[in-house]
Design a protein around this motif. Structure first.
Motif: not given
Length: 305
Positions: A187-216
């Motif tokens: 995972e990315p460093k926790q400090e950067f996840l905390d900095q972006a709280a509410g804007r970042v979602t972590l998943t283990r599934d790449p298909y879930a991550a790209v679903a509807g995404a405008h940029l990959v």
């Protein structure tokens, strides 16, 4: 003399970052029309490279020349840093001779220490934590192809490395949602996840991550300094290869980016850079234009103050 540094995206306001993107597009247009524009005539950029580079060196060196200035390349063999001179001492001396300094190094603390003792703007050309100049180019590329990224969804697939950390900061500064798909333990460093709280979602599934995404976007599975881990990483990251099939699960107008160099057959399928949804070549070129906008902004600001 008032000094502004660019060590992370958080060193600028969202409005300033948007202005840099617009200015990068303007400077690109001037370049394409062969208009001579030299606002940094007689200015000198020092470039310290402790990590190897193609795009960073070319874009900063060519950019400085195109703006009318000069750039000096320094490897560890070319400075006393390689022989143990303190970073603070080097920063004091170099900033008395130069108009700006770009550093591409390993530990992020190195650029923080250098900037703390520099009288001129310091630019982070890449550290193990962050790569903000690359994100300027990425955001310019998206804007050119799709307009504002505000409110869009971005998917990061693969290692939670310095690029992933910087995408988390970009989610805050450019106002988009970021989904990160990575194996457990990468995972990315926790400090950067905390900095972006509410804007970042972590998943283990790449298909879930790209679903509807405008940029990959993705990056190599083993960054500089991690080459000995490559075999083990290839095994762990195999399900996270970005392919045309994975992009098919994203939004119909999805763009694919890679900061390069790419390892075809590893983090991307062998044919992905040839896919019409890939804008990696535009993205690479825009390092030049976005960084010219950054150099103009920082150096001119320093000498206006």
């Amino acid at each position: 003399m008032s000094v502004r540094h660019f060590l992370s995206l958080m060193d600028c306001t969202p409005q300033e970052l948007a202005g840099l993107i617009r200015r990068g597009i303007e400077l690109k247009e001037l370049r394409n029309r062969s208009v001579l524009y030299e606002p940094l005539k007689n200015r000198v950029l020092g470039m310290i490279f402790e990590k190897a580079s193609t795009r960073t060196r070319l874009s900063f060196e060519a950019g400085m020349i195109q703006l009318g200035g000069q750039a000096i390349f320094l490897s560890p063999r070319d400075t006393q840093l390689g022989r143990g001179e303190p970073i603070a001492d080097t920063a004091i001396v170099m900033s008395r001779m130069l108009d700006a300094v770009m550093i591409r190094t390993f530990a992020h603390q190195n650029v923080l220490d250098f900037a703390a003792h520099s009288q001129v703007p310091v630019i982070n050309g890449l550290t193990d934590d962050l790569h903000p100049c690359q994100l300027l180019a990425d955001m310019q590329t998206f804007h050119e192809h799709r307009g504002s990224i505000q409110g869009k969804t971005v998917a990061w697939i693969g290692d939670g490395n310095n690029m992933c950390n910087t995408y988390a900061q970009a989610a805050v500064q450019f106002d988009f949602q970021l989904r990160i798909a990575c194996p457990e333990g990468f995972e990315p460093k926790q400090e950067f996840l905390d900095q972006a709280a509410g804007r970042v979602t972590l998943t283990r599934d790449p298909y879930a991550a790209v679903a509807g995404a405008h940029l990959v976007s993705t990056d190599v599975w083993a960054s500089m300094g991690q080459e000995e881990e490559l075999a083990a990483r290839i095994q762990r990251f195999a399900p996270y290869q970005v392919s045309r099939a994975l992009l098919d699960a994203a939004a119909p107008d999805v763009l694919f980016m890679h900061c390069l160099p790419a390892h075809r057959g590893e983090e991307i399928s062998t044919d992905l850079l040839d896919d019409p949804r890939s804008v990696a070549w535009d993205q690479a070129e825009n390092r030049l234009h976005a960084q010219k906008a950054l150099l103009e902004f920082l150096v001119e600001h320093a000498y206006r103050a």
